[in-house]
Design a protein around this motif. Structure first.
Motif, PDB file in Angstrom:
ATOM      1  N   ALA A 265       0.834  -6.920   0.034  1.00  0.00           N
ATOM      2  CA  ALA A 265       0.289  -7.214  -1.378  1.00  0.00           C
ATOM      3  C   ALA A 265       1.407  -7.955  -2.319  1.00  0.00           C
ATOM      4  O   ALA A 265       2.351  -7.496  -2.215  1.00  0.00           O
ATOM      5  CB  ALA A 265      -0.400  -6.290  -1.946  1.00  0.00           C
ATOM      6  N   VAL A 266       0.866  -8.811  -3.092  1.00  0.00           N
ATOM      7  CA  VAL A 266       1.640  -9.354  -4.130  1.00  0.00           C
ATOM      8  C   VAL A 266       1.640  -8.868  -5.519  1.00  0.00           C
ATOM      9  O   VAL A 266       0.260  -8.800  -6.077  1.00  0.00           O
ATOM     10  CB  VAL A 266       1.582 -10.929  -4.320  1.00  0.00           C
ATOM     11  N   ASP A 267       2.535  -8.309  -6.079  1.00  0.00           N
ATOM     12  CA  ASP A 267       2.146  -7.682  -7.566  1.00  0.00           C
ATOM     13  C   ASP A 267       1.314  -6.525  -7.412  1.00  0.00           C
ATOM     14  O   ASP A 267       0.836  -6.197  -8.548  1.00  0.00           O
ATOM     15  CB  ASP A 267       1.974  -9.001  -8.568  1.00  0.00           C
ATOM     16  N   ASP A 268       1.155  -6.017  -6.366  1.00  0.00           N
ATOM     17  CA  ASP A 268       0.425  -4.687  -6.155  1.00  0.00           C
ATOM     18  C   ASP A 268       0.630  -4.079  -5.148  1.00  0.00           C
ATOM     19  O   ASP A 268       1.846  -4.254  -4.350  1.00  0.00           O
ATOM     20  CB  ASP A 268      -1.128  -5.258  -5.931  1.00  0.00           C
ATOM     21  N   ILE A 269       0.115  -2.995  -4.658  1.00  0.00           N
ATOM     22  CA  ILE A 269       0.671  -2.316  -3.492  1.00  0.00           C
ATOM     23  C   ILE A 269      -0.680  -1.932  -2.383  1.00  0.00           C
ATOM     24  O   ILE A 269      -1.774  -1.613  -2.658  1.00  0.00           O
ATOM     25  CB  ILE A 269       1.038  -0.607  -3.967  1.00  0.00           C
ATOM     26  N   SER A 270      -0.495  -2.658  -1.226  1.00  0.00           N
ATOM     27  CA  SER A 270      -1.510  -2.495  -0.267  1.00  0.00           C
ATOM     28  C   SER A 270      -1.573  -1.017   0.263  1.00  0.00           C
ATOM     29  O   SER A 270      -0.456  -0.188   0.148  1.00  0.00           O
ATOM     30  CB  SER A 270      -1.133  -3.539   0.696  1.00  0.00           C
ATOM     31  N   ARG A 271      -2.548  -0.836   1.113  1.00  0.00           N
ATOM     32  CA  ARG A 271      -2.395   0.583   1.806  1.00  0.00           C
ATOM     33  C   ARG A 271      -1.256   0.715   2.641  1.00  0.00           C
ATOM     34  O   ARG A 271      -0.655   1.860   2.709  1.00  0.00           O
ATOM     35  CB  ARG A 271      -3.722   0.569   2.846  1.00  0.00           C
ATOM     36  N   ASN A 272      -0.829  -0.248   3.475  1.00  0.00           N
ATOM     37  CA  ASN A 272       0.229  -0.261   4.251  1.00  0.00           C
ATOM     38  C   ASN A 272       1.607   0.056   3.493  1.00  0.00           C
ATOM     39  O   ASN A 272       2.497   0.833   3.944  1.00  0.00           O
ATOM     40  CB  ASN A 272       0.437  -1.662   5.208  1.00  0.00           C
ATOM     41  N   GLN A 273       1.684  -0.570   2.419  1.00  0.00           N
ATOM     42  CA  GLN A 273       2.799  -0.613   1.671  1.00  0.00           C
ATOM     43  C   GLN A 273       2.851   0.972   1.050  1.00  0.00           C
ATOM     44  O   GLN A 273       3.674   1.519   0.964  1.00  0.00           O
ATOM     45  CB  GLN A 273       2.767  -1.593   0.257  1.00  0.00           C
ATOM     46  N   ARG A 274       1.652   1.348   0.468  1.00  0.00           N
ATOM     47  CA  ARG A 274       1.553   2.622   0.259  1.00  0.00           C
ATOM     48  C   ARG A 274       2.234   3.593   1.104  1.00  0.00           C
ATOM     49  O   ARG A 274       2.736   4.646   0.855  1.00  0.00           O
ATOM     50  CB  ARG A 274       0.069   3.116  -0.348  1.00  0.00           C
ATOM     51  N   THR A 275       1.862   3.545   2.403  1.00  0.00           N
ATOM     52  CA  THR A 275       2.259   4.221   3.561  1.00  0.00           C
ATOM     53  C   THR A 275       3.727   4.414   3.616  1.00  0.00           C
ATOM     54  O   THR A 275       4.166   5.351   3.717  1.00  0.00           O
ATOM     55  CB  THR A 275       1.477   3.816   4.934  1.00  0.00           C
ATOM     56  N   ILE A 276       4.241   3.436   3.400  1.00  0.00           N
ATOM     57  CA  ILE A 276       5.730   3.207   3.309  1.00  0.00           C
ATOM     58  C   ILE A 276       6.398   4.002   2.287  1.00  0.00           C
ATOM     59  O   ILE A 276       7.342   4.757   2.488  1.00  0.00           O
ATOM     60  CB  ILE A 276       6.449   1.987   3.772  1.00  0.00           C
ATOM     61  N   ILE A 277       5.898   3.765   1.208  1.00  0.00           N
ATOM     62  CA  ILE A 277       6.329   4.487  -0.048  1.00  0.00           C
ATOM     63  C   ILE A 277       5.906   5.851   0.081  1.00  0.00           C
ATOM     64  O   ILE A 277       6.996   6.974  -0.233  1.00  0.00           O
ATOM     65  CB  ILE A 277       5.237   4.053  -1.310  1.00  0.00           C
ATOM     66  N   TRP A 278       5.097   6.481   0.988  1.00  0.00           N
ATOM     67  CA  TRP A 278       4.379   7.959   0.970  1.00  0.00           C
ATOM     68  C   TRP A 278       5.851   8.400   1.881  1.00  0.00           C
ATOM     69  O   TRP A 278       6.335   9.489   1.692  1.00  0.00           O
ATOM     70  CB  TRP A 278       3.402   8.097   1.515  1.00  0.00           C
ATOM     71  N   LEU A 279       5.854   7.699   2.979  1.00  0.00           N
ATOM     72  CA  LEU A 279       7.182   8.018   3.975  1.00  0.00           C
ATOM     73  C   LEU A 279       8.288   8.410   3.236  1.00  0.00           C
ATOM     74  O   LEU A 279       9.215   9.253   3.281  1.00  0.00           O
ATOM     75  CB  LEU A 279       7.038   7.155   5.051  1.00  0.00           C
ATOM     76  N   TYR A 280       8.731   7.421   2.398  1.00  0.00           N
ATOM     77  CA  TYR A 280      10.079   7.329   1.509  1.00  0.00           C
ATOM     78  C   TYR A 280      10.098   8.595   0.813  1.00  0.00           C
ATOM     79  O   TYR A 280      11.136   9.191   0.756  1.00  0.00           O
ATOM     80  CB  TYR A 280      10.433   5.803   0.788  1.00  0.00           C
ATOM     81  N   LYS A 281       9.111   8.545  -0.099  1.00  0.00           N
ATOM     82  CA  LYS A 281       8.969   9.833  -0.937  1.00  0.00           C
ATOM     83  C   LYS A 281       9.205  11.095  -0.203  1.00  0.00           C
ATOM     84  O   LYS A 281       9.813  12.092  -0.846  1.00  0.00           O
ATOM     85  CB  LYS A 281       7.870   9.970  -1.687  1.00  0.00           C
ATOM     86  N   MET A 282       8.521  11.360   0.841  1.00  0.00           N
ATOM     87  CA  MET A 282       8.548  12.656   1.644  1.00  0.00           C
ATOM     88  C   MET A 282      10.145  12.823   2.036  1.00  0.00           C
ATOM     89  O   MET A 282      10.480  13.906   1.711  1.00  0.00           O
ATOM     90  CB  MET A 282       7.667  12.601   2.903  1.00  0.00           C
ATOM     91  N   LEU A 283      10.619  11.923   2.622  1.00  0.00           N
ATOM     92  CA  LEU A 283      11.939  11.964   3.289  1.00  0.00           C
ATOM     93  C   LEU A 283      12.892  12.351   1.940  1.00  0.00           C
ATOM     94  O   LEU A 283      13.941  12.992   2.044  1.00  0.00           O
ATOM     95  CB  LEU A 283      12.300  10.825   4.082  1.00  0.00           C
ATOM     96  N   TRP A 284      12.833  11.499   1.049  1.00  0.00           N
ATOM     97  CA  TRP A 284      13.882  11.719  -0.144  1.00  0.00           C
ATOM     98  C   TRP A 284      13.562  13.242  -0.718  1.00  0.00           C
ATOM     99  O   TRP A 284      14.577  13.731  -0.997  1.00  0.00           O
ATOM    100  CB  TRP A 284      13.386  10.689  -1.245  1.00  0.00           C
ATOM    101  N   ASP A 285      12.451  13.571  -0.900  1.00  0.00           N
ATOM    102  CA  ASP A 285      12.111  14.981  -1.493  1.00  0.00           C
ATOM    103  C   ASP A 285      12.776  15.889  -0.521  1.00  0.00           C
ATOM    104  O   ASP A 285      13.279  17.071  -0.927  1.00  0.00           O
ATOM    105  CB  ASP A 285      10.831  15.260  -1.688  1.00  0.00           C
ATOM    106  N   PHE A 286      12.606  15.721   0.766  1.00  0.00           N
ATOM    107  CA  PHE A 286      13.382  16.694   1.646  1.00  0.00           C
ATOM    108  C   PHE A 286      14.678  16.691   1.763  1.00  0.00           C
ATOM    109  O   PHE A 286      15.412  17.785   1.749  1.00  0.00           O
ATOM    110  CB  PHE A 286      13.168  16.181   3.129  1.00  0.00           C
TER     111      PHE A 286
END
Length: 368
Positions: A265-286
């Motif tokens: 998505a442009v200037d927004d967050i798609s479901r797929n982008q959200r998935t990558i963001i979720w994954l990043y945040k999980m790993l970062w918090d770990f």
């Protein structure tokens, strides 16, 4: 009444309903409740893998190389399941918690994975797999040539949890956490409010690059995550092709590539982008706390979407990732199904939409 007190139904005299290879299972196939749609969609694939193993037919393993390119290999059933599926050591535990992953996250409730394989000798859970029984072709590819067929895959939110945990397990040491922290760069500390789209969007490209860097680093430690059997129909979608069954297995890292195939998505967050963001945040918090709060991440980083699924990918997008001889001509015949479903167990099956299934399979009703 307890199961042991019920009268067992034998459709074939002397042969109890069952599924090939499953000597020890959390489901008792002698009884109808073990044959519901949700149960069958995971139990039949497990026996399909066992049956293929008995014929020395290996599932196709979709994994990545050091450049994050998707490549195909073959994976034997023992490596896939962590235990010989035909041995007395194999216990098939369906819709169960996978304990090796539960140390990496907190949640309102622990998530269950479709299939947990347990070694009965060691009593250890040796593999946790999501199972996706998919139709070939899907609606986006049904008018294409056979080699262009594809199956839609819907990825649940817990699958991303299991993906994150599988990566955490690769870095589960002080040095490992430090290395993972370096690979993730400093983005995690730069975003003050992860639930605010406007704060996250400018960092998405950097988040994506960081996940790709982790994927490259973990390339030699990737593990099976999604077991995807396919069942192929004819072009009218009314009957099974003669060669109709095969199994594809996605590694944890190839699931990342599956997610990245969708347009962003442009200037927004798609479901797929959200998935990558979720994954990043999980790993970062770990890397920060030794575990992550799965419930909070998924709910707080919803970005205006429902959270019951992470993303879906159509057959047109899965075809390039799955394209091979086995996709065009699956290796297991429809006449082998009677060797996988035993003791007339199919008589316990109760399709949810029997009427429209009947209409679709009888086009002569609509001839004017």
């Amino acid at each position: 009444m307890a199961k042991k007190d019920k009268e067992v139904v034998y459709f074939i005299e002397g042969v109890a309903p069952g599924l090939f290879g499953q000597k020890f299972s959390s489901r008792d196939y002698r009884f109808e409740e073990a044959w519901g749609k949700n149960q069958f969609n995971s139990s039949f694939p497990a026996s399909l893998v066992a049956y293929m193993d008995s014929k020395n037919v290996k599932p196709v393993f979709i994994c990545t190389n050091k450049d994050n390119e998707v490549v195909h290999k073959y994976i034997d059933a023992t490596t896939l399941l962590g235990v010989d599926p035909l041995s007395d050591e194999a216990y098939y535990d369906f819709e169960a918690g996978f304990y090796p992953f539960e140390q990496y996250y907190t949640a309102a409730k622990k998530e269950k994975i479709d299939l947990v394989m347990i070694n009965r000798t060691s009593e250890k859970a040796v593999r946790g797999l999501e199972v996706k029984l998919t139709t070939l072709p899907d609606n986006t590819t049904k008018d294409c040539p056979d080699e262009d067929y594809g199956s839609e895959i819907v990825v649940r939110s817990p699958t991303i949890l299991f993906l994150a945990c599988s990566i955490c397990s690769c870095y589960d040491s002080p040095k490992g956490k430090q290395k993972l922290h370096e690979l993730l760069n400093t983005i995690g500390s730069e975003i003050k409010n992860w639930s605010e789209i406007r704060q996250v969007v400018p960092h998405y490209d950097a988040i994506k690059r960081a996940i790709e860097a982790v994927s490259k680093d973990a390339v030699n430690k990737q593990v099976p995550l999604i077991m995807q059997p396919i069942w192929k129909t004819d072009k009218q979608l009314t009957d099974l092709e003669e060669n109709c069954l095969d199994v594809f297995v996605w590694s944890n890292l190839s699931v990342i590539q599956m997610c990245l195939r969708e347009a962003n998505a442009v200037d927004d967050i798609s479901r797929n982008q959200r998935t990558i963001i979720w994954l990043y945040k999980m790993l970062w918090d770990f890397t920060q706390f030794g575990k992550f709060n799965y419930t909070d991440i998924v709910n707080d980083l919803a970005y205006n979407y429902k959270t019951d699924k992470a993303f879906a990918i159509s057959g047109k997008l899965t075809n390039p990732l799955m394209r091979c001889d086995e996709l065009t001509k699956p290796r297991i015949s429809k006449y082998d199904i009677k060797n996988i479903i035993l003791g007339d167990g199919q008589k316990f099956l109760r399709p949810e939409r029997r009427f429209d299934a009947y209409l679709v399979s009888h086009p002569e009703l609509f001839v004017k």
